[in-house]
Design a protein around this motif. Structure first.
Motif, PDB file in Angstrom:
ATOM      1  N   ALA A 162      50.120  36.632  54.239  1.00  0.00           N
ATOM      2  CA  ALA A 162      49.911  35.957  53.247  1.00  0.00           C
ATOM      3  C   ALA A 162      50.014  36.358  51.954  1.00  0.00           C
ATOM      4  O   ALA A 162      50.436  36.032  50.572  1.00  0.00           O
ATOM      5  CB  ALA A 162      48.889  34.555  53.230  1.00  0.00           C
ATOM      6  N   ALA A 163      48.998  37.379  51.920  1.00  0.00           N
ATOM      7  CA  ALA A 163      49.099  37.671  50.097  1.00  0.00           C
ATOM      8  C   ALA A 163      49.607  38.498  49.630  1.00  0.00           C
ATOM      9  O   ALA A 163      50.412  38.086  48.448  1.00  0.00           O
ATOM     10  CB  ALA A 163      47.462  38.225  50.221  1.00  0.00           C
ATOM     11  N   ALA A 164      50.652  39.067  50.548  1.00  0.00           N
ATOM     12  CA  ALA A 164      51.791  40.523  50.471  1.00  0.00           C
ATOM     13  C   ALA A 164      53.233  39.388  49.637  1.00  0.00           C
ATOM     14  O   ALA A 164      53.624  38.831  49.427  1.00  0.00           O
ATOM     15  CB  ALA A 164      52.016  41.021  51.464  1.00  0.00           C
ATOM     16  N   ILE A 165      53.015  38.814  50.697  1.00  0.00           N
ATOM     17  CA  ILE A 165      54.016  37.428  50.829  1.00  0.00           C
ATOM     18  C   ILE A 165      53.986  36.673  49.260  1.00  0.00           C
ATOM     19  O   ILE A 165      55.139  36.257  48.879  1.00  0.00           O
ATOM     20  CB  ILE A 165      54.373  36.529  51.908  1.00  0.00           C
ATOM     21  N   ALA A 166      52.700  35.951  49.098  1.00  0.00           N
ATOM     22  CA  ALA A 166      52.760  35.086  48.184  1.00  0.00           C
ATOM     23  C   ALA A 166      53.297  35.470  46.714  1.00  0.00           C
ATOM     24  O   ALA A 166      53.764  34.975  46.080  1.00  0.00           O
ATOM     25  CB  ALA A 166      51.896  34.466  47.593  1.00  0.00           C
ATOM     26  N   ALA A 167      52.879  36.841  46.699  1.00  0.00           N
ATOM     27  CA  ALA A 167      52.987  38.144  45.171  1.00  0.00           C
ATOM     28  C   ALA A 167      54.483  37.718  45.389  1.00  0.00           C
ATOM     29  O   ALA A 167      55.369  37.832  44.212  1.00  0.00           O
ATOM     30  CB  ALA A 167      52.184  38.786  45.885  1.00  0.00           C
ATOM     31  N   ALA A 168      55.181  38.327  46.623  1.00  0.00           N
ATOM     32  CA  ALA A 168      56.139  38.773  46.307  1.00  0.00           C
ATOM     33  C   ALA A 168      57.874  37.503  46.608  1.00  0.00           C
ATOM     34  O   ALA A 168      58.691  37.603  45.394  1.00  0.00           O
ATOM     35  CB  ALA A 168      56.869  39.153  47.883  1.00  0.00           C
ATOM     36  N   ILE A 169      56.860  36.732  46.679  1.00  0.00           N
ATOM     37  CA  ILE A 169      57.526  35.065  46.533  1.00  0.00           C
ATOM     38  C   ILE A 169      57.873  34.317  44.747  1.00  0.00           C
ATOM     39  O   ILE A 169      57.997  33.259  44.668  1.00  0.00           O
ATOM     40  CB  ILE A 169      57.757  33.814  48.091  1.00  0.00           C
ATOM     41  N   GLY A 170      56.892  34.728  44.267  1.00  0.00           N
ATOM     42  CA  GLY A 170      55.894  34.527  43.046  1.00  0.00           C
ATOM     43  C   GLY A 170      55.296  32.954  42.684  1.00  0.00           C
ATOM     44  O   GLY A 170      55.488  32.262  42.699  1.00  0.00           O
ATOM     45  N   ALA A 171      54.558  32.902  43.714  1.00  0.00           N
ATOM     46  CA  ALA A 171      53.736  32.273  43.844  1.00  0.00           C
ATOM     47  C   ALA A 171      52.818  31.347  42.824  1.00  0.00           C
ATOM     48  O   ALA A 171      52.414  32.201  42.792  1.00  0.00           O
ATOM     49  CB  ALA A 171      53.073  31.992  45.639  1.00  0.00           C
ATOM     50  N   THR A 172      52.816  30.808  42.614  1.00  0.00           N
ATOM     51  CA  THR A 172      51.521  30.321  41.280  1.00  0.00           C
ATOM     52  C   THR A 172      50.424  30.105  42.008  1.00  0.00           C
ATOM     53  O   THR A 172      49.029  30.043  41.157  1.00  0.00           O
ATOM     54  CB  THR A 172      52.360  28.952  40.831  1.00  0.00           C
ATOM     55  N   GLU A 173      50.581  30.118  43.585  1.00  0.00           N
ATOM     56  CA  GLU A 173      48.736  29.649  44.045  1.00  0.00           C
ATOM     57  C   GLU A 173      49.450  30.031  45.715  1.00  0.00           C
ATOM     58  O   GLU A 173      50.119  30.062  45.957  1.00  0.00           O
ATOM     59  CB  GLU A 173      48.004  28.282  44.352  1.00  0.00           C
ATOM     60  N   LEU A 174      48.145  31.002  46.163  1.00  0.00           N
ATOM     61  CA  LEU A 174      47.492  30.721  47.430  1.00  0.00           C
ATOM     62  C   LEU A 174      46.498  30.497  47.745  1.00  0.00           C
ATOM     63  O   LEU A 174      45.403  30.558  46.885  1.00  0.00           O
ATOM     64  CB  LEU A 174      47.660  32.695  47.748  1.00  0.00           C
ATOM     65  N   PHE A 175      46.518  29.373  48.677  1.00  0.00           N
ATOM     66  CA  PHE A 175      45.529  28.984  49.595  1.00  0.00           C
ATOM     67  C   PHE A 175      44.582  29.284  51.242  1.00  0.00           C
ATOM     68  O   PHE A 175      45.639  28.712  51.328  1.00  0.00           O
ATOM     69  CB  PHE A 175      45.977  27.768  49.435  1.00  0.00           C
ATOM     70  N   LEU A 176      43.915  30.005  50.485  1.00  0.00           N
ATOM     71  CA  LEU A 176      43.036  30.720  51.766  1.00  0.00           C
ATOM     72  C   LEU A 176      42.769  29.122  52.880  1.00  0.00           C
ATOM     73  O   LEU A 176      41.469  28.899  52.353  1.00  0.00           O
ATOM     74  CB  LEU A 176      42.315  31.988  51.746  1.00  0.00           C
ATOM     75  N   MET A 177      43.175  28.626  53.711  1.00  0.00           N
ATOM     76  CA  MET A 177      42.172  27.662  54.413  1.00  0.00           C
ATOM     77  C   MET A 177      41.251  28.496  55.466  1.00  0.00           C
ATOM     78  O   MET A 177      42.011  28.996  56.475  1.00  0.00           O
ATOM     79  CB  MET A 177      43.087  26.688  55.316  1.00  0.00           C
ATOM     80  N   ALA A 178      40.094  27.969  56.051  1.00  0.00           N
ATOM     81  CA  ALA A 178      39.426  27.945  56.198  1.00  0.00           C
ATOM     82  C   ALA A 178      38.334  26.953  57.293  1.00  0.00           C
ATOM     83  O   ALA A 178      38.850  26.161  56.627  1.00  0.00           O
ATOM     84  CB  ALA A 178      38.464  28.962  55.692  1.00  0.00           C
ATOM     85  N   ASP A 179      37.461  27.473  57.909  1.00  0.00           N
ATOM     86  CA  ASP A 179      36.694  26.356  58.714  1.00  0.00           C
ATOM     87  C   ASP A 179      35.330  25.881  58.001  1.00  0.00           C
ATOM     88  O   ASP A 179      34.378  25.038  59.100  1.00  0.00           O
ATOM     89  CB  ASP A 179      36.649  26.742  59.930  1.00  0.00           C
ATOM     90  N   VAL A 180      35.525  26.339  56.624  1.00  0.00           N
ATOM     91  CA  VAL A 180      34.405  25.886  56.310  1.00  0.00           C
ATOM     92  C   VAL A 180      34.425  25.597  54.644  1.00  0.00           C
ATOM     93  O   VAL A 180      35.795  26.462  54.050  1.00  0.00           O
ATOM     94  CB  VAL A 180      33.550  27.416  55.887  1.00  0.00           C
ATOM     95  N   PRO A 181      34.024  24.474  53.811  1.00  0.00           N
ATOM     96  CA  PRO A 181      34.816  23.944  52.839  1.00  0.00           C
ATOM     97  C   PRO A 181      34.793  25.209  51.420  1.00  0.00           C
ATOM     98  O   PRO A 181      35.199  25.008  50.639  1.00  0.00           O
ATOM     99  CB  PRO A 181      33.114  23.314  51.887  1.00  0.00           C
ATOM    100  N   GLY A 182      34.253  26.446  51.280  1.00  0.00           N
ATOM    101  CA  GLY A 182      34.456  27.374  50.479  1.00  0.00           C
ATOM    102  C   GLY A 182      34.121  28.904  51.423  1.00  0.00           C
ATOM    103  O   GLY A 182      33.110  29.218  52.113  1.00  0.00           O
ATOM    104  N   VAL A 183      33.700  30.391  49.892  1.00  0.00           N
ATOM    105  CA  VAL A 183      32.688  31.088  49.882  1.00  0.00           C
ATOM    106  C   VAL A 183      31.304  30.352  49.640  1.00  0.00           C
ATOM    107  O   VAL A 183      30.829  29.776  48.737  1.00  0.00           O
ATOM    108  CB  VAL A 183      33.217  32.283  49.162  1.00  0.00           C
ATOM    109  N   LEU A 184      30.571  30.782  50.935  1.00  0.00           N
ATOM    110  CA  LEU A 184      29.045  30.068  50.935  1.00  0.00           C
ATOM    111  C   LEU A 184      28.319  31.837  50.420  1.00  0.00           C
ATOM    112  O   LEU A 184      28.591  32.446  50.532  1.00  0.00           O
ATOM    113  CB  LEU A 184      28.430  29.524  51.957  1.00  0.00           C
ATOM    114  N   ASP A 185      27.144  31.589  49.276  1.00  0.00           N
ATOM    115  CA  ASP A 185      25.985  32.166  49.490  1.00  0.00           C
ATOM    116  C   ASP A 185      25.378  32.349  49.744  1.00  0.00           C
ATOM    117  O   ASP A 185      25.081  31.500  51.028  1.00  0.00           O
ATOM    118  CB  ASP A 185      25.187  31.601  47.737  1.00  0.00           C
ATOM    119  N   GLY A 186      23.837  33.147  49.984  1.00  0.00           N
ATOM    120  CA  GLY A 186      22.848  33.560  50.792  1.00  0.00           C
ATOM    121  C   GLY A 186      22.607  32.248  51.288  1.00  0.00           C
ATOM    122  O   GLY A 186      21.463  32.009  53.120  1.00  0.00           O
TER     123      GLY A 186
END
Length: 261
Positions: A162-186
């Motif tokens: 997805a990162a490589a394709i997003a860059a190649a098509i000139g995407a303004t946003e890459l959204f990586l969907m996960a089953d958590v609300p975001g990156v979590l701290d400790g």
């Protein structure tokens, strides 16, 4: 242009097809979807007597596993997502990285990872053609081999693809969907923003491991490729620019809210 990467587990959310279809309409058809399907692959591996092995969130792809990767990602998972999106009103068309050599990959380390590859080249013509014709591309991250004229495939981590394709098509946003609300701290609290240095520290400390570590690596790849905005979040964060975790190159980088065209 928005490129959305769907993790295997997030694809089972019954609200997902309607959300993506609504975003496709809101952006005037400027959406590309890349999907995974790891749980289905692992389940079939076990049925065939092979225990899945992951290193750093990336699958070790044996000969048997590669057969299953192609069956599940470019077959079952891709067509299930296409069918659901069409039913939700979005004219989805399913393709893989092998189609028209959209995505070519090189092996990561054949001795350690087998047929797992890393993106080497993106030929986005087929994606642009589908977008111009008014279709929503839904892409399986199975890639063609690196050399033209060489048949066969590599299993590419969906986030990397997805990162490589997003860059190649000139995407303004890459959204990586996960089953958590975001990156979590400790403390298991969502981090609203992370610099790449902070992301690397989370991986080094073990706070972000496995699939999340792979996502953070992909974020760095996308930013290096010119994607303006990169986020990790759940379905609820898809259309809320302030939700999820925004990954920025450095602390003083601006993280402007997405402007839907």
């Amino acid at each position: 242009m928005i490129c959305i990467k769907l993790g295997g587990r997030t694809q089972n959310d019954p609200l997902l097809p309607q959300a993506i279809a609504a975003l496709w309409r809101a952006t005037g058809g400027k959406v590309v979807v890349v999907h995974g399907g790891g749980d289905q692959i692992s389940a079939l591996q076990r049925l065939r007597g092979e225990e899945p092995v992951f290193i750093g969130g990336r699958r070790v792809t044996t000969d048997t596993a590669l057969e299953l990767v192609r069956m599940v990602l470019s077959g079952l998972a891709n067509k299930q997502m296409v069918s659901a999106l069409v039913a939700a009103g979005a004219p989805a068309v399913g393709i893989s990285g092998e189609d028209a050599a959209l995505l070519r990959a090189t092996p990561i380390d054949p001795a350690q990872f087998g047929h797992s590859g890393t993106p080497a080249q993106v030929n986005p013509g087929v994606v642009h053609a589908l977008l111009r014709a008014g279709y929503l591309p839904v892409i399986s991250p199975v890639a063609a081999r690196e050399h033209a004229g060489e048949a066969g495939a590599y299993n590419v981590n969906g986030d990397d693809a997805a990162a490589a394709i997003a860059a190649a098509i000139g995407a303004t946003e890459l959204f990586l969907m996960a089953d958590v609300p975001g990156v979590l701290d400790g403390d298991q609290q969502r981090l609203a923003t992370l610099t790449l240095d902070e992301a690397r520290a989370l991986v080094a400390s073990g706070v972000a491991g496995g699939g999340m570590a792979a996502k953070l690596d992909a974020c760095a790849m996308a930013l290096a490729g010119g994607v303006t905005r990169v986020r990790i979040g759940d379905l609820a964060a898809l259309t809320v620019p302030q939700a999820g975790t925004a990954i920025v190159a450095r602390e003083d980088a601006t993280d402007s809210s997405r402007q839907l065209p």
